[in-house]
Design a protein around this motif. Structure first.
Motif, PDB file in Angstrom:
ATOM      1  N   SER A  52      41.048   5.172 -30.561  1.00  0.00           N
ATOM      2  CA  SER A  52      39.948   4.859 -31.008  1.00  0.00           C
ATOM      3  C   SER A  52      39.889   4.414 -29.319  1.00  0.00           C
ATOM      4  O   SER A  52      39.266   4.372 -28.888  1.00  0.00           O
ATOM      5  N   ARG A  53      40.517   3.442 -29.584  1.00  0.00           N
ATOM      6  CA  ARG A  53      40.657   2.633 -27.898  1.00  0.00           C
ATOM      7  C   ARG A  53      41.207   3.546 -26.835  1.00  0.00           C
ATOM      8  O   ARG A  53      40.273   3.031 -25.471  1.00  0.00           O
ATOM      9  N   TRP A  54      41.522   4.284 -26.395  1.00  0.00           N
ATOM     10  CA  TRP A  54      42.088   4.973 -25.916  1.00  0.00           C
ATOM     11  C   TRP A  54      41.077   5.637 -25.368  1.00  0.00           C
ATOM     12  O   TRP A  54      40.531   6.105 -24.075  1.00  0.00           O
ATOM     13  N   TRP A  55      40.113   6.951 -26.185  1.00  0.00           N
ATOM     14  CA  TRP A  55      39.464   7.606 -25.778  1.00  0.00           C
ATOM     15  C   TRP A  55      38.336   7.034 -25.816  1.00  0.00           C
ATOM     16  O   TRP A  55      37.907   6.800 -24.511  1.00  0.00           O
ATOM     17  N   MET A  56      38.455   5.725 -25.968  1.00  0.00           N
ATOM     18  CA  MET A  56      36.812   4.965 -25.845  1.00  0.00           C
ATOM     19  C   MET A  56      36.916   3.947 -23.772  1.00  0.00           C
ATOM     20  O   MET A  56      35.772   3.576 -23.726  1.00  0.00           O
ATOM     21  N   GLY A  81      32.443   9.035 -28.961  1.00  0.00           N
ATOM     22  CA  GLY A  81      33.645  10.284 -29.364  1.00  0.00           C
ATOM     23  C   GLY A  81      33.270  11.477 -29.147  1.00  0.00           C
ATOM     24  O   GLY A  81      31.803  11.868 -28.942  1.00  0.00           O
ATOM     25  N   PRO A  82      34.106  12.521 -29.801  1.00  0.00           N
ATOM     26  CA  PRO A  82      34.109  13.896 -29.225  1.00  0.00           C
ATOM     27  C   PRO A  82      32.886  14.746 -30.209  1.00  0.00           C
ATOM     28  O   PRO A  82      32.109  15.425 -29.912  1.00  0.00           O
ATOM     29  N   MET A  83      32.877  14.215 -31.566  1.00  0.00           N
ATOM     30  CA  MET A  83      32.145  13.917 -32.148  1.00  0.00           C
ATOM     31  C   MET A  83      30.240  13.908 -32.272  1.00  0.00           C
ATOM     32  O   MET A  83      29.524  14.084 -32.153  1.00  0.00           O
ATOM     33  N   GLU A  84      30.002  12.726 -31.666  1.00  0.00           N
ATOM     34  CA  GLU A  84      28.868  11.582 -31.326  1.00  0.00           C
ATOM     35  C   GLU A  84      28.355  12.458 -30.297  1.00  0.00           C
ATOM     36  O   GLU A  84      27.651  12.799 -30.008  1.00  0.00           O
TER      37      GLU A  84
END
Length: 394
Positions: A371-375, A381-384
């Motif tokens: 999550s830290r890497w993605w954000m 997030g991808p689904m968001e």
């Protein structure tokens, strides 16, 4: 790069991240033991202390604690989003946009429940959200009246539940039948083929939905409390309401905590001896309907009362998880199905309860850095992002 967060947003997002992991701690058992009264399965009397502690810990400190936090924050997020939408587009357009948001959530919830996890909560959130949308624009007096009404409805349902539990617990062979159902569900979910698991999941999802008449009023009350927390500033300006949050924390520690510990003890006892009397367990379960959310409120209070330095450290770990909560929630279902069901790795058939807790910790420790890497690279997030694209389509 992800947008920087205010201290307020980081605190709320960190709390949402905690709720995501707490929900997983309870959901994991369902992937192994199905939708039965014995959530933790039938525990052998020779079970190790670690296995017994795992059941006790989950029951005492997680069951009925984290979905209330998530529902409370859903209500808070609702009013914050509606305010922003109304300022830009007016109330009518804001409602239309949010209605699309809820429609997407409802479809996602039904698919999630049928294909991945029978205990899906998105469906209940979406259905309750449509009702909440009718309250959009209400002043504090209107919300307060709605809270009083939902409290009365929940009290009536609690009394009805007490009557039902008293009748069921006194039935001959109730414990033996429940144990047989739990063992059969465990066998299907951990050793059955894809078709067997899918049919069992759909059946359990229908049972889950059939209980919405009891569950949705609780969600509605929690949504409204989240709305009130924003309107009154309890959540958005906690520094101005420290006395309130201290009262919530003290009530949680000295009243709710002992009751939840008692429930954990009874839940473990009934799992060890399901053919014995279940009256004490059912009484503890009934009280848990109130004491569980009360302890959840104390968890929230800890986050609201935490100092800036301590919260900054917690938020660094949990806020990214909370900012992509939907993605993480669905990823958890995918991971649990793959890891625990027979059509995946089938670990549910061999893991002890202590090892199941270790698996939970492994998923947590995987999702935090992901999550830290993605954000750090995206705003959502991808689904968001998919959810937002549908919500704001023209």
């Amino acid at each position: 790069m992800g947008a920087p967060l205010s201290t307020r947003s980081a605190r709320i997002d960190a709390l949402r991240g905690l709720a995501v992991f707490g929900i997983l701690l309870i959901n994991m058992w369902g992937f192994v033991y199905g939708y039965t009264a014995l959530r933790y399965g039938v525990v052998d009397m020779t079970a190790t202390s670690g296995d017994r502690l795992a059941v006790f810990f989950a029951a005492a400190f997680a069951e009925q604690k984290f979905y209330p936090i998530f529902a409370f924050l859903f209500g808070a997020g609702f009013v914050l989003q509606m305010r922003s939408l109304e300022e830009r587009s007016g109330l009518d357009e804001a409602k239309a946009i949010y209605r699309r948001r809820l429609t997407w959530l409802l479809v996602a919830g039904v698919l999630h429940g049928a294909l991945l996890w029978f205990g899906d909560i998105l469906t209940a959130y979406a259905l309750t959200g449509f009702w909440l949308l009718r309250r959009a624009g209400d002043a504090w007096s209107g919300i307060k009246q709605s809270i009083r009404l939902t409290v009365l409805v929940n009290m009536a349902l609690l009394l009805l539940t007490a009557f039902i539990l008293a009748s069921v617990a006194g039935m001959p062979d109730y414990g033996a039948d429940t144990a047989s159902e739990a063992l059969l569900a465990n066998d299907i979910y951990t050793r059955g083929g894809w078709i067997d698991v899918t049919l069992a999941r759909i059946k359990d999802f229908r049972l889950n939905i059939s209980g919405f008449w009891l569950f949705v009023p609780r969600i509605a009350l929690l949504f409204l409390l989240g709305v009130a927390a924003v309107q009154r500033g309890w959540l958005t300006h906690p520094e101005q309401h420290r006395a309130l949050w201290w009262r919530v924390l003290l009530a949680g520690v000295f009243i709710a905590l002992p009751l939840n510990v008692w429930f954990g003890y009874e839940a473990l006892g009934w799992a060890l001896e399901p053919e014995g009397s279940s009256r004490a367990f059912h009484l503890a379960s009934l009280i848990l309907e109130v004491s569980g959310p009360a302890l959840a409120a104390a968890y929230i209070a800890v986050f609201m009362l935490a100092g800036e330095r301590a919260m900054a450290k917690v938020a660094a770990l949990l806020a990214p998880v909370g900012r992509m909560a939907l993605t993480n929630y669905l990823m958890q279902s995918l991971a649990c199905g793959f890891l625990l069901h027979a059509y995946g790795l089938g670990l549910g058939a061999s893991l002890s309860r202590a090892q199941l807790m270790a698996l939970w910790a492994g998923i947590v420790l995987t999702q935090i850095p992901f999550s830290r890497w993605w954000m750090s690279r995206h705003d959502q997030g991808p689904m968001e992002a998919i959810w937002r694209r549908y919500t704001y389509r023209h």
